[in-house]
Design a protein around this motif. Structure first.
Motif, PDB file in Angstrom:
ATOM      1  N   TRP A 165      -5.971  -2.264  -5.329  1.00 45.68           N
ATOM      2  CA  TRP A 165      -7.349  -1.759  -5.372  1.00 45.68           C
ATOM      3  C   TRP A 165      -7.713  -1.314  -6.787  1.00 45.68           C
ATOM      4  O   TRP A 165      -6.986  -0.550  -7.421  1.00 45.68           O
ATOM      5  CB  TRP A 165      -7.522  -0.602  -4.385  1.00 45.68           C
TER       6      TRP A 165
ATOM      7  N   GLU B 267      -8.277   2.636  -1.142  1.00 41.80           N
ATOM      8  CA  GLU B 267      -7.579   3.143  -2.314  1.00 41.80           C
ATOM      9  C   GLU B 267      -6.069   3.255  -2.109  1.00 41.80           C
ATOM     10  O   GLU B 267      -5.330   3.443  -3.075  1.00 41.80           O
ATOM     11  CB  GLU B 267      -8.183   4.473  -2.745  1.00 41.80           C
ATOM     12  N   SER B 268      -5.595   3.129  -0.873  1.00 37.88           N
ATOM     13  CA  SER B 268      -4.153   3.168  -0.634  1.00 37.88           C
ATOM     14  C   SER B 268      -3.492   1.836  -0.984  1.00 37.88           C
ATOM     15  O   SER B 268      -2.274   1.773  -1.127  1.00 37.88           O
ATOM     16  CB  SER B 268      -3.857   3.525   0.829  1.00 37.88           C
ATOM     17  N   TRP B 269      -4.283   0.777  -1.138  1.00 38.33           N
ATOM     18  CA  TRP B 269      -3.742  -0.534  -1.501  1.00 38.33           C
ATOM     19  C   TRP B 269      -3.451  -0.540  -2.998  1.00 38.33           C
ATOM     20  O   TRP B 269      -4.277  -0.173  -3.808  1.00 38.33           O
ATOM     21  CB  TRP B 269      -4.722  -1.637  -1.121  1.00 38.33           C
TER      22      TRP B 269
ATOM     23  N   ASP C 236      -7.826   2.829   4.379  1.00 39.49           N
ATOM     24  CA  ASP C 236      -8.181   3.465   3.118  1.00 39.49           C
ATOM     25  C   ASP C 236      -7.977   2.460   1.987  1.00 39.49           C
ATOM     26  O   ASP C 236      -6.847   2.169   1.599  1.00 39.49           O
ATOM     27  CB  ASP C 236      -7.325   4.710   2.893  1.00 39.49           C
TER      28      ASP C 236
ATOM     29  N   ARG D 261       0.846  -1.201   0.000  1.00 39.83           N
ATOM     30  CA  ARG D 261       0.000   0.000   0.000  1.00 39.83           C
ATOM     31  C   ARG D 261       0.881   1.251   0.000  1.00 39.83           C
ATOM     32  O   ARG D 261       2.056   1.205   0.356  1.00 39.83           O
ATOM     33  CB  ARG D 261      -0.977  -0.007   1.169  1.00 39.83           C
ATOM     34  N   SER D 262       0.254   2.366  -0.381  1.00 38.60           N
ATOM     35  CA  SER D 262       0.997   3.616  -0.538  1.00 38.60           C
ATOM     36  C   SER D 262       0.964   4.491   0.708  1.00 38.60           C
ATOM     37  O   SER D 262       1.653   5.499   0.759  1.00 38.60           O
ATOM     38  CB  SER D 262       0.446   4.407  -1.720  1.00 38.60           C
ATOM     39  N   GLN D 263       0.150   4.112   1.697  1.00 35.98           N
ATOM     40  CA  GLN D 263       0.056   4.877   2.947  1.00 35.98           C
ATOM     41  C   GLN D 263       0.169   3.916   4.114  1.00 35.98           C
ATOM     42  O   GLN D 263      -0.023   2.711   3.965  1.00 35.98           O
ATOM     43  CB  GLN D 263      -1.292   5.596   3.029  1.00 35.98           C
TER      44      GLN D 263
ATOM     45  N   SER E  99      -1.889   3.837   6.672  1.00 33.26           N
ATOM     46  CA  SER E  99      -3.226   3.409   7.065  1.00 33.26           C
ATOM     47  C   SER E  99      -3.750   2.318   6.148  1.00 33.26           C
ATOM     48  O   SER E  99      -3.843   2.511   4.937  1.00 33.26           O
ATOM     49  CB  SER E  99      -4.204   4.590   7.048  1.00 33.26           C
TER      50      SER E  99
END
Length: 174
Positions: free
Chosen positions: A55, A50-52, A48, A41-43, A45
């Motif tokens: 996704w 959409e952070s994966w 979220d 993931r990009s974050q 958390s």
């Protein structure tokens, strides 16, 4: 295209921990994508969706066959879903087995029950429908006959380019 990781899966413990309640899923794989740093993931958390990285990424048919079950309309969310654990799902009868692909994003499934699909045909995109804590593609194969979501059929090992995958294997696709 990209690098993918088998987050869960293989043949029995210790590689297989989450799917052992069903004989049909003894060889099931949960696949996610990772970046150059090995992160999925990009974050920080995980909440979220959409952070994966995986996704809403496209899913392609792994084989040529007949769609014997396609369900869409299950909401994307993270958590337990005991009533529709596969979420938005496609089951394809091909090469004498049934291939299940699960956890599609709501509203993205492009095929219907009764359709014929070709290998590499786009089917939909990755989501979090069903019983899942993170976006991923669940795939497993089982022996017929089609028995729906809670099958007790015998599982069949899946190979990719002749390789049997299990946790924690990585696959590069280009």
């Amino acid at each position: 295209d990209g690098v993918f990781a088998v987050a869960q899966g293989g043949a029995g413990p210790p590689q297989q921990t989450t799917h052992l309640g069903s004989p049909a899923q003894v060889y099931a794989l949960d696949i996610t994508s990772i970046n150059a740093f090995g992160l999925s993931r990009s974050q920080l958390s995980a909440e979220d969706q959409e952070s994966w990285l995986i996704w809403d990424e496209p899913v392609y048919s792994p084989c040529t066959g007949d769609v014997i079950w396609a369900r869409d309309g299950i909401e994307d969310r993270l958590g337990v879903d005991r009533e529709t654990p596969a979420g938005n799902v496609i089951a394809i009868h091909c090469n004498g087995v049934i291939i299940y692909l699960a956890h599609f994003r709501e509203g993205t499934i492009r095929v219907a029950t009764g359709d014929r699909v070709e290998a590499a045909q786009p089917l939909g995109t990755i989501g979090t429908s069903g019983n899942t804590g993170v976006p991923h593609l669940h795939i497993h194969a089982e022996r017929p006959p089609f028995a729906g979501e809670f099958s007790q059929n015998d599982g069949v090992a899946i190979t990719f380019d002749g390789r049997f995958l299990w946790k924690p294997r990585f696959i590069a696709v280009d």
